[in-house]
Write an enzyme that holds these catalytic residues in place. Structure first.
Site, PDB file in Angstrom:
ATOM      1  N   TYR A  48     -12.704 -29.586  -7.019  1.00 57.76           N
ATOM      2  CA  TYR A  48     -11.231 -29.718  -6.983  1.00 57.76           C
ATOM      3  C   TYR A  48     -10.692 -29.470  -5.543  1.00 57.76           C
ATOM      4  CZ  TYR A  48      -6.120 -28.651  -7.367  1.00 57.76           C
ATOM      5  OH  TYR A  48      -4.584 -28.613  -7.390  1.00 57.76           O
ATOM      6  N   LYS A  89      13.110   0.496  -4.278  1.00 54.85           N
ATOM      7  CA  LYS A  89      12.637  -0.567  -5.040  1.00 54.85           C
ATOM      8  C   LYS A  89      13.877  -1.378  -5.391  1.00 54.85           C
ATOM      9  CE  LYS A  89       9.665  -1.082  -9.029  1.00 54.85           C
ATOM     10  NZ  LYS A  89      10.366  -2.053  -9.638  1.00 54.85           N
ATOM     11  N   TYR A 116       8.803  -7.844   1.990  1.00 53.07           N
ATOM     12  CA  TYR A 116       8.055  -6.490   1.866  1.00 53.07           C
ATOM     13  C   TYR A 116       6.666  -6.605   1.594  1.00 53.07           C
ATOM     14  CZ  TYR A 116       9.149  -6.576  -3.081  1.00 53.07           C
ATOM     15  OH  TYR A 116       9.158  -7.024  -4.510  1.00 53.07           O
ATOM     16  N   CYS A 168       4.513   2.024 -48.005  1.00 53.00           N
ATOM     17  CA  CYS A 168       4.978   1.177 -47.078  1.00 53.00           C
ATOM     18  C   CYS A 168       6.246   0.378 -47.447  1.00 53.00           C
ATOM     19  CB  CYS A 168       3.794   0.018 -46.948  1.00 53.00           C
ATOM     20  SG  CYS A 168       4.417  -1.147 -45.492  1.00 53.00           S
ATOM     21  N   SER A 225       1.793  -5.560 -10.160  1.00 49.03           N
ATOM     22  CA  SER A 225       2.744  -4.821 -10.944  1.00 49.03           C
ATOM     23  C   SER A 225       2.311  -3.426 -10.355  1.00 49.03           C
ATOM     24  CB  SER A 225       2.754  -4.834 -12.210  1.00 49.03           C
ATOM     25  OG  SER A 225       1.525  -4.996 -12.892  1.00 49.03           O
ATOM     26  N   LEU A 226       3.368  -2.351 -10.276  1.00 47.54           N
ATOM     27  CA  LEU A 226       3.013  -1.222  -9.884  1.00 47.54           C
ATOM     28  C   LEU A 226       3.097  -0.187 -11.009  1.00 47.54           C
ATOM     29  CD1 LEU A 226       5.060  -0.885  -6.614  1.00 47.54           C
ATOM     30  CD2 LEU A 226       2.858  -1.430  -6.595  1.00 47.54           C
ATOM     31  N   LYS A 285      10.409   6.166  -9.717  1.00 47.28           N
ATOM     32  CA  LYS A 285      11.609   5.741 -10.410  1.00 47.28           C
ATOM     33  C   LYS A 285      12.714   6.840 -10.287  1.00 47.28           C
ATOM     34  CE  LYS A 285      10.457   1.495 -11.982  1.00 47.28           C
ATOM     35  NZ  LYS A 285      10.815   1.207 -13.299  1.00 47.28           N
ATOM     36  N   ASP A 289      16.163  -3.793  -7.465  1.00 47.17           N
ATOM     37  CA  ASP A 289      16.157  -4.438  -8.908  1.00 47.17           C
ATOM     38  C   ASP A 289      16.342  -5.750  -8.827  1.00 47.17           C
ATOM     39  OD1 ASP A 289      15.624  -4.437 -11.589  1.00 47.17           O
ATOM     40  OD2 ASP A 289      17.622  -3.115 -11.996  1.00 47.17           O
ATOM     41  N   ARG A 332       7.577 -14.582  -9.989  1.00 48.24           N
ATOM     42  CA  ARG A 332       6.502 -13.736 -10.025  1.00 48.24           C
ATOM     43  C   ARG A 332       5.622 -14.211 -11.454  1.00 48.24           C
ATOM     44  NH1 ARG A 332       4.717  -9.652 -13.181  1.00 48.24           N
ATOM     45  NH2 ARG A 332       3.300  -8.418 -12.272  1.00 48.24           N
ATOM     46  N   LYS A 383       3.557   3.184  -0.513  1.00 47.63           N
ATOM     47  CA  LYS A 383       2.405   2.693  -0.161  1.00 47.63           C
ATOM     48  C   LYS A 383       1.552   3.107   0.944  1.00 47.63           C
ATOM     49  CE  LYS A 383       4.249  -1.916  -1.375  1.00 47.63           C
ATOM     50  NZ  LYS A 383       5.186  -2.933  -0.696  1.00 47.63           N
ATOM     51  N   CYS A 417      -0.768  -6.573 -46.442  1.00 43.06           N
ATOM     52  CA  CYS A 417       0.321  -6.239 -46.319  1.00 43.06           C
ATOM     53  C   CYS A 417       1.250  -7.293 -45.487  1.00 43.06           C
ATOM     54  CB  CYS A 417       0.588  -4.850 -45.476  1.00 43.06           C
ATOM     55  SG  CYS A 417       2.250  -4.564 -44.832  1.00 43.06           S
ATOM     56  N   ASP A 437     -13.972 -25.631  -9.490  1.00 46.45           N
ATOM     57  CA  ASP A 437     -12.872 -25.129  -8.203  1.00 46.45           C
ATOM     58  C   ASP A 437     -13.493 -25.936  -7.033  1.00 46.45           C
ATOM     59  OD1 ASP A 437     -11.752 -23.820 -10.277  1.00 46.45           O
ATOM     60  OD2 ASP A 437     -12.185 -21.879  -9.273  1.00 46.45           O
ATOM     61  N   ALA A 438     -14.834 -25.710  -6.777  1.00 45.67           N
ATOM     62  CA  ALA A 438     -15.083 -26.322  -5.561  1.00 45.67           C
ATOM     63  C   ALA A 438     -14.979 -27.892  -5.385  1.00 45.67           C
ATOM     64  CB  ALA A 438     -16.873 -26.237  -5.376  1.00 45.67           C
ATOM     65  N   GLU A 453      10.178   2.887   0.528  1.00 44.50           N
ATOM     66  CA  GLU A 453      11.069   1.889   0.566  1.00 44.50           C
ATOM     67  C   GLU A 453      11.839   1.804  -0.582  1.00 44.50           C
ATOM     68  OE1 GLU A 453       9.239  -1.919   0.564  1.00 44.50           O
ATOM     69  OE2 GLU A 453       7.698  -0.785   0.683  1.00 44.50           O
ATOM     70  N   CYS A 465       6.828  -2.667 -47.337  1.00 45.54           N
ATOM     71  CA  CYS A 465       6.302  -3.757 -48.066  1.00 45.54           C
ATOM     72  C   CYS A 465       6.359  -4.013 -49.377  1.00 45.54           C
ATOM     73  CB  CYS A 465       5.156  -4.266 -47.362  1.00 45.54           C
ATOM     74  SG  CYS A 465       3.589  -3.510 -48.066  1.00 45.54           S
ATOM     75  N   GLU A 514      11.881  -9.734  -2.640  1.00 46.97           N
ATOM     76  CA  GLU A 514      12.837  -9.681  -3.720  1.00 46.97           C
ATOM     77  C   GLU A 514      14.093 -10.365  -3.487  1.00 46.97           C
ATOM     78  OE1 GLU A 514      11.108  -7.652  -5.989  1.00 46.97           O
ATOM     79  OE2 GLU A 514      12.791  -7.175  -7.497  1.00 46.97           O
ATOM     80  N   CYS A 567       0.465   1.719 -42.771  1.00 46.02           N
ATOM     81  CA  CYS A 567       0.315   1.202 -44.094  1.00 46.02           C
ATOM     82  C   CYS A 567      -1.118   0.901 -44.277  1.00 46.02           C
ATOM     83  CB  CYS A 567       1.089  -0.266 -44.165  1.00 46.02           C
ATOM     84  SG  CYS A 567       0.605  -1.029 -45.537  1.00 46.02           S
TER      85      CYS A 567
END
Ligand SMILES: [Zn+2]
Length: 717
Positions: free
Chosen positions: A49, A129, A241, A422, A93-94, A329, A131, A150, A305, A452, A46-47, A127, A424, A189, A446
């Site tokens: 680069y 959320k 946000y 099963c 992700s929350l 939610k 969609d 994302r 938050k 299987c 990385d350095a 706040e 199968c 968003e 199974c």
């Protein structure tokens, strides 16, 4: 070379020299980008680069006309796809909560973690959320330079050209005011209003185009157009946000950050509120819930938050979700429909999952025809029978589920009998496994393991899935085809077969692939190029791809970090399979790794067929060592034990912080312990440490030791 100390400062280069060096550097950087993003196989550190990039930036700063040339070349690339962008700070992700009680528990948990007195104010923002589709906007020198979706949180798609096409409708500024930092990543968003969504669908119907299922799909479809002109015709909107990399922080509170975004010209949500206590938080949740039908765009909950960013930093993360935020939610949407049949699906670990086949019905804007019934116990609890009318519930992205049987309609006659063999061809008996405590578990499996075919097939599907090997042109459909391929030599029955396919067949056989249905677009040479590109794989991806029960992405990452390299991992897994208590205890000392993981590892590596399969696969691959945790610290790789009472932070916080710095926190002192942090009242562990000669320090000394590495986390989300 990038490190030549005698190199002429960029501003002193002659224009001709600048042009030559710029072209060479741009090519070199592009090549390293390709290796890094597309092959996961960087060839420089990385350095190194960063040094290349820095020199490129210096030259572009001194000769701005060179920058324009590169940008044009990139923008003009007629690729049918979007380039990948690695987020400098992962997009989060929350975690979710679904009730007021759970929301209150979230706040209580934060208080406990911080040991926050009951009478001390803990401000939390609330706040809506939105969609929509998360977007990260990067500004350098106050100009918009890139926009990325994302994606999987670590890496998204470059949609810069498309975002540029909708600056007017979204209100996303092209240029930030002078008080904004030099580097600023603003996140938020992209969404569509209900009215615009309906207008787009009406227009699509007129021209015979694709009809979108909901505003979110329409927003995503509009943003991810190959032609920015199509995106420009869609009235997308935006709310800011959160943030990623931020040169200097304009504020040290969540509220202050969003106020700064508003000053910089970003649209921000007017319903965001700073709440001083839980009561105010829940009151605001109710208000947003009431506003939902008239708000004019889709929201699916309220995000909470912790307002103080220093506290956010202390709270940190569990896996990829922050401890300082949660999404509350809205209640799930429900509908009633008829249960037409119950199908049994066999998963990759052999679990038999009953799936309800439903008379198709719209729930919350999406047509649902399948729902999960979880397991036989759930079927018995609901007493659900084929022919019943049932209540189907859908919450956000969660798989729809059957929650209730409607009793006032004609019911099915026969109670459902769960199969004892099963589905199968092996017809192996179904076993009911025991949980770690010895009680009967709810899951039926199974017993055929890799014999299987259902399990083999699911295992392969998992192996090639996006978060595992992710081989372009070899998805579920193609795997299903190769699994039953009429040409026997072309069959893929286990992961290693993918990598030996080319060598196993002559050109004539391979050419047959192109003639098979579903391979029209993928040429054989492209397929093998994609397969060969994956012969080098990161250890964590490899472990995840093995499809061991209870080893998801997060656990795979923890295991990879603990082992470092594949041979060490394999040795550890075999020791666990051999029931070596020390190996088991060592692994379980890692936060979030419990008995279910060590048992599953032991079981997998205790099976000769599984081990042989892994050996055949490993022979085909180069497995890269695990990534080091972000930023080395003085305690990286050290095993630390906390004992006695801590006065400056709770035990949970101390542990979380140590682990975020790459330390291993153990519960007991042994000769492998590097450091014991002892507070007042330390007892037997302190004695043991003294006896073994392990270094003992105080809480203050510990804080001083980790201080330079523990900056506030600037992530938002
Ligand atoms: Zn089976």
């Amino acid at each position: 070379m990038a490190h030549d100390p005698l190199r002429v400062p960029a501003k002193d280069l002659l224009p001709m020299e600048a042009e030559i060096e710029h072209r060479r550097l741009a090519d070199e950087v592009a090549e390293h980008d390709r290796r890094y993003h597309q092959e996961d196989a960087p060839t420089i550190s990385d350095a190194e680069y960063d040094a290349l990039r820095r020199r490129l930036d210096e030259i572009e700063a001194a000769f701005p006309h060179l920058r324009a040339r590169v940008t044009q070349a990139v923008g003009a690339a007629p690729s049918g796809k979007f380039a990948k962008v690695r987020h400098s700070v992962p997009m989060l992700s929350l975690g979710n909560v679904f009730s007021v009680e759970e929301a209150e528990e979230f706040v209580a948990r934060v208080r406990r973690f911080l040991d926050w007195p009951a009478d001390r104010e803990l401000a939390i923002t609330a706040e809506p959320k939105i969609d929509g589709l998360s977007l990260s906007l990067r500004y350098e020198n106050r100009r918009l330079v890139s926009a990325a979706t994302r994606g999987d949180g670590a890496e998204g798609e470059d949609v810069t050209a498309n975002v540029r096409a909708v600056l007017a409708s979204t209100g996303i500024p092209d240029v930030l005011p002078a008080d904004a930092p030099t580097i600023a990543e603003v996140r938020g968003e992209i969404y569509l209003s209900h009215a615009d969504f309906q207008a787009i669908n009406a227009r699509q119907a007129e021209i015979g185009g694709k009809i979108f299922a909901n505003p979110r799909n329409a927003a995503a479809g509009s943003l991810r157009q190959i032609d920015p002109k199509v995106t420009a015709s869609r009235p997308l909107r935006f709310f800011a946000y959160a943030w990623g990399e931020m040169g200097t922080m304009p504020s040290m509170t969540q509220t202050g950050m969003v106020e700064a975004f508003a000053r910089w010209g970003f649209p921000v949500n007017p319903l965001m509120k700073r709440c001083a206590d839980v009561a105010a938080l829940i009151e605001h949740y109710r208000l947003i819930e009431r506003e939902r039908p008239i708000i004019g765009y889709d929201i699916d909950g309220v995000v909470y938050k912790v307002d103080d960013l220093a506290l956010q930093g202390r709270l940190g993360f569990v896996a990829r979700a922050p401890r300082w935020a949660v999404a509350h939610k809205f209640a799930a949407e429900k509908a009633i429909t008829r249960l037409n049949a119950i199908d049994i699906q066999v998963g990759r670990t052999g679990a038999l999952t009953p799936v309800a086949k439903l008379e198709p019905i719209t729930v919350g804007g999406v047509v649902v025809s399948n729902a999960t019934l979880h397991n036989p116990d759930e079927i018995a609890r609901l007493d659900v029978r084929v022919g019943d009318f049932v209540v189907v519930q859908r919450a956000g992205d969660v798989i729809p589920q059957v929650v209730e049987v409607v009793q006032d309609r004609p019911r099915g006659v026969e109670p459902y009998a769960f199969p004892t063999i099963c589905p199968c061809p092996l017809k192996t008996p179904v076993i009911r496994e025991e949980t770690s405590s010895g009680a009967e578990g709810a899951v039926r499996r199974c017993s055929g393991e890799f014999a299987c075919p259902h399990q083999r097939m699911e295992h392969l599907r998992h192996f090639v899935s996006r978060r595992a090997f992710d081989i372009e042109g070899l998805g579920e459909k193609q795997i299903a085809f190769f699994f039953e391929c009429p040409v026997e030599a072309l069959r893929i029955r286990e992961p290693a077969d993918i990598f030996t396919l080319e060598a196993r067949n002559d050109a004539q056989n391979l050419q047959k692939i192109e003639n098979f249905e579903g391979f029209g677009k993928t040429s054989v040479s492209n397929l093998f190029a994609a397969i060969n590109a994956r012969r080098t794989i990161a250890l964590e991806r490899f472990i995840f791809a093995l499809g061991i029960r209870h080893v998801g992405e997060t656990t795979a990452k923890l295991l990879a970090r603990a082992a470092g390299e594949w041979p060490a991992f394999e040795a550890m897994a075999r020791r666990i399979a051999a029931d070596e208590t020390e190996a088991i205890a060592e692994l379980q000392a890692i936060d979030q790794i419990g008995p279910s993981v060590t048992e599953a590892l032991g079981e997998f590596f205790g099976r000769t067929d599984a081990v042989a399969m892994v050996d055949r696969l490993v022979a085909q691959l180069v497995i890269l060592p695990a990534e080091k945790p972000r930023g080395e610290s003085p305690v990286t790789g050290k095993t630390v034990v906390f004992t006695g009472s801590l006065e400056r932070m709770t035990r949970d916080e101390a542990k979380a912080r140590a682990e975020s710095l790459g330390a291993k926190v153990a519960g007991s002192v042994s000769k492998k312990t590097d450091l014991v942090v002892a507070g007042p009242g330390a007892g037997s562990k302190l004695d043991k440490a003294t006896e073994l000669g392990v270094k003992v320090i105080s809480e203050d000394e510990w804080l001083a030791l980790i201080a330079p590495a523990a900056g506030p986390d600037t992530a938002g989300g």
